[in-house]
Each structure stands twice: as C-alpha cells, then as structure tokens.
Design a protein around this motif. Structure first.
Motif, PDB file in Angstrom:
ATOM      1  N   THR A  41      91.428 -59.287 -17.026  1.00  0.00           N
ATOM      2  CA  THR A  41      92.288 -59.559 -15.883  1.00  0.00           C
ATOM      3  C   THR A  41      91.899 -60.890 -15.253  1.00  0.00           C
ATOM      4  N   PRO A  42      92.783 -61.503 -14.455  1.00  0.00           N
ATOM      5  CA  PRO A  42      92.442 -62.774 -13.802  1.00  0.00           C
ATOM      6  C   PRO A  42      91.233 -62.637 -12.888  1.00  0.00           C
ATOM      7  N   ILE A  43      90.502 -63.752 -12.692  1.00  0.00           N
ATOM      8  CA  ILE A  43      89.296 -63.722 -11.860  1.00  0.00           C
ATOM      9  C   ILE A  43      89.449 -64.599 -10.620  1.00  0.00           C
ATOM     10  N   ALA A  44      90.682 -64.980 -10.335  1.00  0.00           N
ATOM     11  CA  ALA A  44      90.926 -65.934  -9.255  1.00  0.00           C
ATOM     12  C   ALA A  44      90.484 -65.433  -7.887  1.00  0.00           C
ATOM     13  N   GLU A  45      90.417 -64.111  -7.707  1.00  0.00           N
ATOM     14  CA  GLU A  45      90.019 -63.546  -6.419  1.00  0.00           C
ATOM     15  C   GLU A  45      88.529 -63.202  -6.375  1.00  0.00           C
ATOM     16  N   GLY A  46      87.800 -63.587  -7.415  1.00  0.00           N
ATOM     17  CA  GLY A  46      86.366 -63.318  -7.430  1.00  0.00           C
ATOM     18  C   GLY A  46      86.000 -61.950  -7.975  1.00  0.00           C
ATOM     19  N   GLU A  47      86.964 -61.247  -8.534  1.00  0.00           N
ATOM     20  CA  GLU A  47      86.704 -59.960  -9.159  1.00  0.00           C
ATOM     21  C   GLU A  47      87.072 -60.048 -10.629  1.00  0.00           C
ATOM     22  N   ALA A  48      86.367 -59.278 -11.463  1.00  0.00           N
ATOM     23  CA  ALA A  48      86.603 -59.370 -12.903  1.00  0.00           C
ATOM     24  C   ALA A  48      86.308 -58.033 -13.576  1.00  0.00           C
ATOM     25  N   SER A  49      86.841 -57.874 -14.775  1.00  0.00           N
ATOM     26  CA  SER A  49      86.594 -56.666 -15.563  1.00  0.00           C
ATOM     27  C   SER A  49      85.430 -56.875 -16.526  1.00  0.00           C
ATOM     28  N   TYR A  50      84.854 -58.091 -16.511  1.00  0.00           N
ATOM     29  CA  TYR A  50      83.718 -58.421 -17.378  1.00  0.00           C
ATOM     30  C   TYR A  50      82.678 -59.211 -16.590  1.00  0.00           C
TER      31      TYR A  50
ATOM     32  N   GLY B  63      70.211 -60.846 -22.588  1.00  0.00           N
ATOM     33  CA  GLY B  63      71.494 -60.726 -21.897  1.00  0.00           C
ATOM     34  C   GLY B  63      71.998 -59.300 -21.844  1.00  0.00           C
ATOM     35  N   VAL B  64      72.783 -59.018 -20.819  1.00  0.00           N
ATOM     36  CA  VAL B  64      73.412 -57.704 -20.638  1.00  0.00           C
ATOM     37  C   VAL B  64      74.861 -57.918 -20.235  1.00  0.00           C
ATOM     38  N   ASN B  65      75.761 -57.148 -20.824  1.00  0.00           N
ATOM     39  CA  ASN B  65      77.181 -57.223 -20.490  1.00  0.00           C
ATOM     40  C   ASN B  65      77.643 -55.923 -19.842  1.00  0.00           C
ATOM     41  N   TYR B  66      78.665 -56.053 -19.001  1.00  0.00           N
ATOM     42  CA  TYR B  66      79.309 -54.863 -18.460  1.00  0.00           C
ATOM     43  C   TYR B  66      80.817 -55.086 -18.458  1.00  0.00           C
ATOM     44  N   ARG B  67      81.550 -54.130 -19.059  1.00  0.00           N
ATOM     45  CA  ARG B  67      83.012 -54.197 -19.100  1.00  0.00           C
ATOM     46  C   ARG B  67      83.595 -52.913 -18.520  1.00  0.00           C
ATOM     47  N   THR B  68      84.715 -53.068 -17.835  1.00  0.00           N
ATOM     48  CA  THR B  68      85.404 -51.901 -17.285  1.00  0.00           C
ATOM     49  C   THR B  68      86.515 -51.428 -18.219  1.00  0.00           C
ATOM     50  N   PHE B  69      86.612 -52.022 -19.399  1.00  0.00           N
ATOM     51  CA  PHE B  69      87.696 -51.694 -20.317  1.00  0.00           C
ATOM     52  C   PHE B  69      87.164 -51.558 -21.742  1.00  0.00           C
ATOM     53  N   GLU B  70      87.950 -50.876 -22.565  1.00  0.00           N
ATOM     54  CA  GLU B  70      87.629 -50.685 -23.977  1.00  0.00           C
ATOM     55  C   GLU B  70      88.560 -51.568 -24.792  1.00  0.00           C
ATOM     56  N   GLY B  71      88.044 -52.200 -25.825  1.00  0.00           N
ATOM     57  CA  GLY B  71      88.861 -53.048 -26.676  1.00  0.00           C
ATOM     58  C   GLY B  71      88.600 -52.770 -28.145  1.00  0.00           C
ATOM     59  N   ALA B  72      89.350 -53.452 -28.994  1.00  0.00           N
ATOM     60  CA  ALA B  72      89.200 -53.231 -30.434  1.00  0.00           C
ATOM     61  C   ALA B  72      87.798 -53.579 -30.913  1.00  0.00           C
ATOM     62  N   ALA B  73      87.217 -54.620 -30.316  1.00  0.00           N
ATOM     63  CA  ALA B  73      85.896 -55.065 -30.760  1.00  0.00           C
ATOM     64  C   ALA B  73      84.857 -55.031 -29.642  1.00  0.00           C
ATOM     65  N   VAL B  74      85.207 -54.445 -28.505  1.00  0.00           N
ATOM     66  CA  VAL B  74      84.275 -54.395 -27.376  1.00  0.00           C
ATOM     67  C   VAL B  74      84.171 -52.972 -26.846  1.00  0.00           C
ATOM     68  N   LYS B  75      83.017 -52.672 -26.301  1.00  0.00           N
ATOM     69  CA  LYS B  75      82.739 -51.343 -25.779  1.00  0.00           C
ATOM     70  C   LYS B  75      82.747 -51.353 -24.262  1.00  0.00           C
ATOM     71  N   LYS B  76      83.298 -50.312 -23.683  1.00  0.00           N
ATOM     72  CA  LYS B  76      83.305 -50.186 -22.237  1.00  0.00           C
ATOM     73  C   LYS B  76      81.910 -49.822 -21.736  1.00  0.00           C
ATOM     74  N   GLY B  77      81.550 -50.357 -20.575  1.00  0.00           N
ATOM     75  CA  GLY B  77      80.259 -50.034 -19.983  1.00  0.00           C
ATOM     76  C   GLY B  77      79.201 -51.078 -20.283  1.00  0.00           C
ATOM     77  N   LEU B  78      77.950 -50.660 -20.305  1.00  0.00           N
ATOM     78  CA  LEU B  78      76.815 -51.563 -20.488  1.00  0.00           C
ATOM     79  C   LEU B  78      76.506 -51.786 -21.964  1.00  0.00           C
ATOM     80  N   THR B  79      76.316 -53.043 -22.329  1.00  0.00           N
ATOM     81  CA  THR B  79      75.925 -53.393 -23.692  1.00  0.00           C
ATOM     82  C   THR B  79      74.979 -54.583 -23.639  1.00  0.00           C
ATOM     83  N   ASN B  80      74.205 -54.767 -24.689  1.00  0.00           N
ATOM     84  CA  ASN B  80      73.372 -55.962 -24.804  1.00  0.00           C
ATOM     85  C   ASN B  80      73.353 -56.401 -26.265  1.00  0.00           C
ATOM     86  N   PRO B  81      73.135 -57.695 -26.520  1.00  0.00           N
ATOM     87  CA  PRO B  81      73.212 -58.215 -27.902  1.00  0.00           C
ATOM     88  C   PRO B  81      72.219 -57.584 -28.870  1.00  0.00           C
ATOM     89  N   GLY B  82      71.144 -56.998 -28.346  1.00  0.00           N
ATOM     90  CA  GLY B  82      70.173 -56.374 -29.232  1.00  0.00           C
ATOM     91  C   GLY B  82      69.017 -57.274 -29.620  1.00  0.00           C
TER      92      GLY B  82
END
Length: 239
Positions: A95-104, A119-138
C-alpha cells in the motif's frame, strides 16, 4: 329461433364472469399476492454486516511495527544487538506510504560482540513469494564490521507519520521511502552514500529520519526533537 333460445345462456355466462372478476379471483376477497418485491422491501437498507468496512487497513506506523520487530530482533541478532536502521519503501509495501504508514517494515540490528548486522522484516500481508508476519534472511547482512554506535532507541520520540508531515512542510512530496537511522554507519557502505551522515546533522543528533521525496531529495528530521535538519539530493554530493 336458435338465437333466442341461446340468449338466456349467454347472459348467464356473462353475469357469472363479471361476478368472478369483481371478487378478484380470491375466496377471501383479498387481492392475490404479488410475486415481485414490495415497496417496503425495496426501501429496506442493506445488511450493515454484509457491507465491507470502509478505509480498513493493516498499515502500521514505525512505532506499531517496532513493537512487533523489536523483541524478535534480539532473538535473531543476539542479546547485545542494537537497532541501527528501521525503514520502509513503496517497492515492498503493498500500500502507499505517503501518510507514514506501511504494510512492510525492515529493521537492521548490530551486534557489537558478533560484529554482525542482521535484518528482520515484518509484513501485514501474504504474497506469492513473501510470508506474512516476522521473517529474517537467515544469515547476517554484514560480517566483521565495527560500528561506533550505541543503543539510541531511547532517543526515538518522533513516529513515521510525524516525520512525513515535517518533511512535507519543508517541500517533500511523493514519498517513496522512510528510514530511521543512527549516525556512524558509513563503514557498511563506504563506496556509496546509503548510510552517509550529512555535515548539517548536528553532533548531538544520534538518531534521525530520512524521508525521500519528490525530486530525489532526502529530507532529514531529528527523531528526538522533530527539528527539520535539512535536505540532500541522493545523486548530487553536497546538494
């Protein structure tokens, strides 16, 4: 003669037909039920529960995302790990980040003991190649690095929506990325200006926002006081 004899029969049939029509074809005298929708049903509002919620969003501010990422970062990078970078950009956010909020949101943690950055990632959505929630590169993003940084997370007072608003008041627009950064990270990227701390950042400012806006300018905001510190073009040194 035949016509005269038939007249009483025809008259009787005609009168019977009129009688049935007057009764509406119903034994009770009520009109037959219509098969269509009544006026009352047409005026009834749709079920509110069936209506999708307007402006529903899973977007998070940096502070909201940090509440999820912070504790997990210690598990990934080590108990001595400190936050050195926290960012998002429109490429990875759904989603757009223009208001200072993001899904990633993404965070980098530095462990002085291991001399590594993870590094650690957090996503609020599920995608074809991405996992929702907390992930890290390993695996660590940087190894064998020494950074002159401390845990400056206590200086963090300004959330991402406020940072975007302050940058906009000073000419930013069309926000493409937001980054919360500590000073002194040049060793991670010596050949480029990715982690450059501009000269106009005062010595006492150890944590600042970098808001990338229209025209390719990075706008810098003190993450503790909210003071606008200046801007710099990402491709033109000193601009």
């Amino acid at each position: 003669m035949r016509l005269r004899r038939s007249m009483p029969v025809i008259l009787t049939v005609f009168l019977l037909t009129l009688c049935l029509a007057g009764c509406g074809g119903s034994k009770t005298g009520n009109p037959p039920a219509e098969t269509g929708t009544t006026g009352t049903e047409q005026s009834k509002p749709p079920d509110a529960a069936a209506k999708p919620e307007e402006n529903a969003s899973d977007d998070l501010t940096a502070r909201d995302a940090w509440a999820k990422i912070g504790p997990y970062g210690k598990q990934v990078a080590g108990a001595d790990a400190v936050l050195i970078e926290f960012d998002t950009n429109k490429t990875y956010s759904s989603t757009p980040i223009a208001e200072g909020e993001a899904s990633y949101w993404h965070a980098n943690f530095y462990s002085p003991g291991a001399k590594e950055v993870c590094g650690v990632n957090y996503r609020t959505f599920e995608g074809a190649a991405v996992k929702k929630g907390l992930t890290n590169p390993g695996k660590p993003l940087y190894r064998n690095v020494t950074l002159p940084v401390s845990d400056w997370s206590g200086d963090w007072k300004v959330d991402s929506p406020q940072a975007v608003e302050i940058a906009a008041e000073n000419g930013a627009g069309g926000v493409t990325s937001l980054k919360l950064q500590v000073r002194g990270l040049e060793a991670l990227n010596k050949d480029f200006s990715t982690y450059n701390t501009p000269d106009f950042i005062p010595e006492g400012c150890n944590l600042f926002w970098v808001v990338n806006g229209k025209g390719g300018y990075n706008h810098y905001i003190d993450a503790s006081t909210g003071s606008y510190l200046g801007r710099k073009h990402i491709l033109v040194p000193g601009a």
